[in-house]
Design a protein around this motif. Structure first.
Motif, PDB file in Angstrom:
ATOM      1  N   UNK A  55       0.920  -1.195   0.024  1.00 31.71           N
ATOM      2  CA  UNK A  55       0.137  -0.013   0.084  1.00 31.71           C
ATOM      3  C   UNK A  55       0.885   1.338   0.036  1.00 31.71           C
ATOM      4  N   UNK A  56       1.785   1.219  -0.677  1.00 37.14           N
ATOM      5  CA  UNK A  56       2.935   2.237  -0.825  1.00 37.14           C
ATOM      6  C   UNK A  56       3.196   2.630  -2.278  1.00 37.14           C
ATOM      7  N   UNK A  57       3.045   3.917  -2.599  1.00 31.97           N
ATOM      8  CA  UNK A  57       3.511   4.472  -3.926  1.00 31.97           C
ATOM      9  C   UNK A  57       5.037   4.560  -3.838  1.00 31.97           C
ATOM     10  N   UNK A  58       5.559   3.989  -4.732  1.00 27.39           N
ATOM     11  CA  UNK A  58       7.060   3.981  -4.975  1.00 27.39           C
ATOM     12  C   UNK A  58       7.551   5.076  -5.929  1.00 27.39           C
ATOM     13  N   UNK A  59       7.541   6.506  -5.471  1.00 25.29           N
ATOM     14  CA  UNK A  59       7.944   7.576  -6.326  1.00 25.29           C
ATOM     15  C   UNK A  59       9.360   7.488  -6.789  1.00 25.29           C
ATOM     16  N   UNK A  60      10.169   6.600  -6.346  1.00 25.49           N
ATOM     17  CA  UNK A  60      11.347   6.535  -6.894  1.00 25.49           C
ATOM     18  C   UNK A  60      11.519   5.286  -8.296  1.00 25.49           C
ATOM     19  N   UNK A  61      10.127   5.152  -8.583  1.00 28.56           N
ATOM     20  CA  UNK A  61      10.221   4.043  -9.588  1.00 28.56           C
ATOM     21  C   UNK A  61      10.864   4.739 -10.774  1.00 28.56           C
ATOM     22  N   UNK A  62      10.103   5.943 -11.304  1.00 30.82           N
ATOM     23  CA  UNK A  62      10.580   6.570 -12.579  1.00 30.82           C
ATOM     24  C   UNK A  62      12.145   6.889 -12.521  1.00 30.82           C
ATOM     25  N   UNK A  63      12.431   6.963 -11.440  1.00 27.74           N
ATOM     26  CA  UNK A  63      14.209   7.436 -11.373  1.00 27.74           C
ATOM     27  C   UNK A  63      14.755   5.917 -11.726  1.00 27.74           C
ATOM     28  N   UNK A  64      14.181   4.675 -11.140  1.00 27.00           N
ATOM     29  CA  UNK A  64      14.922   3.436 -11.641  1.00 27.00           C
ATOM     30  C   UNK A  64      14.866   3.357 -13.110  1.00 27.00           C
ATOM     31  N   UNK A  65      13.852   3.833 -13.870  1.00 22.66           N
ATOM     32  CA  UNK A  65      13.670   3.823 -15.367  1.00 22.66           C
ATOM     33  C   UNK A  65      14.875   4.623 -15.928  1.00 22.66           C
ATOM     34  N   UNK A  66      15.364   5.721 -15.234  1.00 23.53           N
ATOM     35  CA  UNK A  66      16.167   6.881 -15.766  1.00 23.53           C
ATOM     36  C   UNK A  66      17.417   5.842 -15.558  1.00 23.53           C
ATOM     37  N   UNK A 105      26.442  12.085 -13.497  1.00 23.71           N
ATOM     38  CA  UNK A 105      26.260  11.978 -15.092  1.00 23.71           C
ATOM     39  C   UNK A 105      26.287  13.533 -15.562  1.00 23.71           C
ATOM     40  N   UNK A 106      26.056  14.561 -14.935  1.00 23.20           N
ATOM     41  CA  UNK A 106      25.880  16.002 -15.384  1.00 23.20           C
ATOM     42  C   UNK A 106      24.476  15.949 -15.690  1.00 23.20           C
ATOM     43  N   UNK A 107      23.886  17.030 -16.047  1.00 21.48           N
ATOM     44  CA  UNK A 107      22.355  17.481 -16.170  1.00 21.48           C
ATOM     45  C   UNK A 107      22.180  17.378 -17.962  1.00 21.48           C
ATOM     46  N   UNK A 108      23.442  17.412 -18.492  1.00 21.43           N
ATOM     47  CA  UNK A 108      23.367  17.461 -20.055  1.00 21.43           C
ATOM     48  C   UNK A 108      22.778  16.267 -20.854  1.00 21.43           C
ATOM     49  N   UNK A 109      21.717  16.288 -21.670  1.00 20.28           N
ATOM     50  CA  UNK A 109      21.165  15.220 -22.308  1.00 20.28           C
ATOM     51  C   UNK A 109      22.363  14.446 -23.056  1.00 20.28           C
ATOM     52  N   UNK A 110      22.437  13.391 -23.055  1.00 22.75           N
ATOM     53  CA  UNK A 110      23.192  12.501 -23.887  1.00 22.75           C
ATOM     54  C   UNK A 110      22.506  11.543 -25.036  1.00 22.75           C
ATOM     55  N   UNK A 111      23.116  11.451 -25.920  1.00 17.48           N
ATOM     56  CA  UNK A 111      22.651  10.543 -27.139  1.00 17.48           C
ATOM     57  C   UNK A 111      22.516   9.084 -26.760  1.00 17.48           C
ATOM     58  N   UNK A 119      16.516  13.677 -15.405  1.00 14.06           N
ATOM     59  CA  UNK A 119      15.005  14.090 -15.255  1.00 14.06           C
ATOM     60  C   UNK A 119      14.267  13.484 -15.947  1.00 14.06           C
ATOM     61  N   UNK A 120      14.582  12.262 -16.782  1.00  9.97           N
ATOM     62  CA  UNK A 120      13.736  11.717 -17.787  1.00  9.97           C
ATOM     63  C   UNK A 120      12.731  10.862 -17.344  1.00  9.97           C
ATOM     64  N   UNK A 121      12.726  10.499 -16.091  1.00  8.35           N
ATOM     65  CA  UNK A 121      11.964   9.529 -15.519  1.00  8.35           C
ATOM     66  C   UNK A 121      10.565   9.924 -14.631  1.00  8.35           C
ATOM     67  N   UNK A 122      10.623  11.491 -14.903  1.00 11.29           N
ATOM     68  CA  UNK A 122       9.663  12.118 -14.105  1.00 11.29           C
ATOM     69  C   UNK A 122       8.267  12.104 -14.606  1.00 11.29           C
ATOM     70  N   UNK A 123       8.213  12.580 -15.867  1.00 12.36           N
ATOM     71  CA  UNK A 123       7.035  12.550 -16.369  1.00 12.36           C
ATOM     72  C   UNK A 123       6.592  11.364 -16.878  1.00 12.36           C
TER      73      UNK A 123
END
Length: 297
Positions: A35-46, A116-122, A220-224
């Motif tokens: 019964x817990x919302x794992x808000x770190x789930x999107x960051x595991x995606x990242x 990793x720095x905040x710069x997007x990488x290909x 921050x790619x996993x947030x949305x």
């Protein structure tokens, strides 16, 4: 809109919905047990996407090898998050675990910026996924078909584990009554860790495919995607794997088709997901396949 364009949008919607579904399953599995919302789930995606990026760029591994290692690495991170951030708060009020989940999410994102720095990488895209199939006037990237097929295969494996194995039986028992299951001799902590392992593996797989579909990675790619997958889980009935899949597919079609038929609203694409969340909470709070839970006093 021509018939060819309609089918093109349908394939794109199926791809996006499959990604949402895969992420939503991780949310719904953890919620079903704790019964817990794992808000770190999107960051595991990242992290899964970043692991593949470094595996292919820094170490020159073949894409398939990098993907397997990335999924394994993300699973380890997911289990570590459960052990460090959630297990000590198992008996604490739920708000404490919720705050911990939000803190873990911010910590992983900030750590990723530092490392990793905040710069997007290909992202390296395998050439065989970039070729096209032609069906009449409809052109379909192999990547567009690859994502739903992989999602379907992973969901099939998950359902087999849930309904045909002893760990799956234990997971379903814990979701009904954790204390009774513990009294029956089930090692509850191990099963919960196993649940986080599976959910994190699915998140990493979806992150890898997300990075292929939108070829760049950033901290921050996993947030949305994470927020939208949570909406999909709520829509389908959080706690239900089948509901998470249905919710993800519906959300994908709502986003793509709304923009396809009303292109002037493309700037409000993200808003449609949250409008869907409001509607489902107002008219059917338990979601399509969710069950109403009663608190025992």
């Amino acid at each position: 809109m021509t018939l060819e364009m309609f089918f093109q949008h349908c394939f794109n919607a199926l791809t996006l919905g499959s990604l949402y579904a895969l992420i939503a399953i991780g949310y719904t599995m953890v919620y079903g047990i704790l019964r817990l919302i794992n808000f770190a789930h999107g960051d595991i995606l990242m992290l899964g996407a970043y692991f593949v990026f470094f595996g292919t760029f820094a170490y020159g591994w073949p894409w398939g090898v990098a993907a397997v290692i990335a999924i394994a690495g993300a699973s380890v991170v997911g289990v570590a998050v459960e052990r460090i951030a959630y297990r000590p708060l198992r008996e604490a009020p739920r708000i404490s675990a919720l705050i911990s989940a939000i803190a873990v999410s911010f910590f992983i994102e900030s750590l990723a910026v530092v490392l990793f720095t905040g710069q997007p990488k290909p992202v390296v895209q395998p050439e065989w996924l970039l070729s096209e199939w032609t069906l009449g006037n409809v052109r379909i990237l192999k990547l567009t078909a690859f994502v739903p097929l992989i999602t379907a295969a992973l969901v099939a494996v998950l359902l087999y584990v849930l309904y045909r194995t002893k760990p799956g039986l234990a997971m379903r028992a814990i979701s009904k009554d954790i204390e009774t299951t513990r009294l029956l001799g089930v090692k509850v902590d191990n099963i919960i860790a196993f649940t986080f392992c599976i959910g994190s593996a699915l998140a990493a797989a979806s992150g890898i495919m997300w990075a292929l579909r939108y070829p760049q990675v950033h901290p921050y790619m996993g947030i949305m995607p994470g927020l939208k997958a949570f909406i999909a889980a709520v829509f389908g009935g959080i706690g239900s794997v089948q509901g998470a899949v249905i919710g993800g597919l519906v959300l994908g079609f709502v986003e793509i088709m709304t923009v396809a038929f009303l292109p002037e609203l493309s700037g409000y694409r993200d808003a449609f997901a949250f409008i869907l969340l409001v509607l489902i909470l107002v008219f059917k709070p338990t979601g399509l396949l969710g069950e109403r839970l009663e608190e025992k006093i």
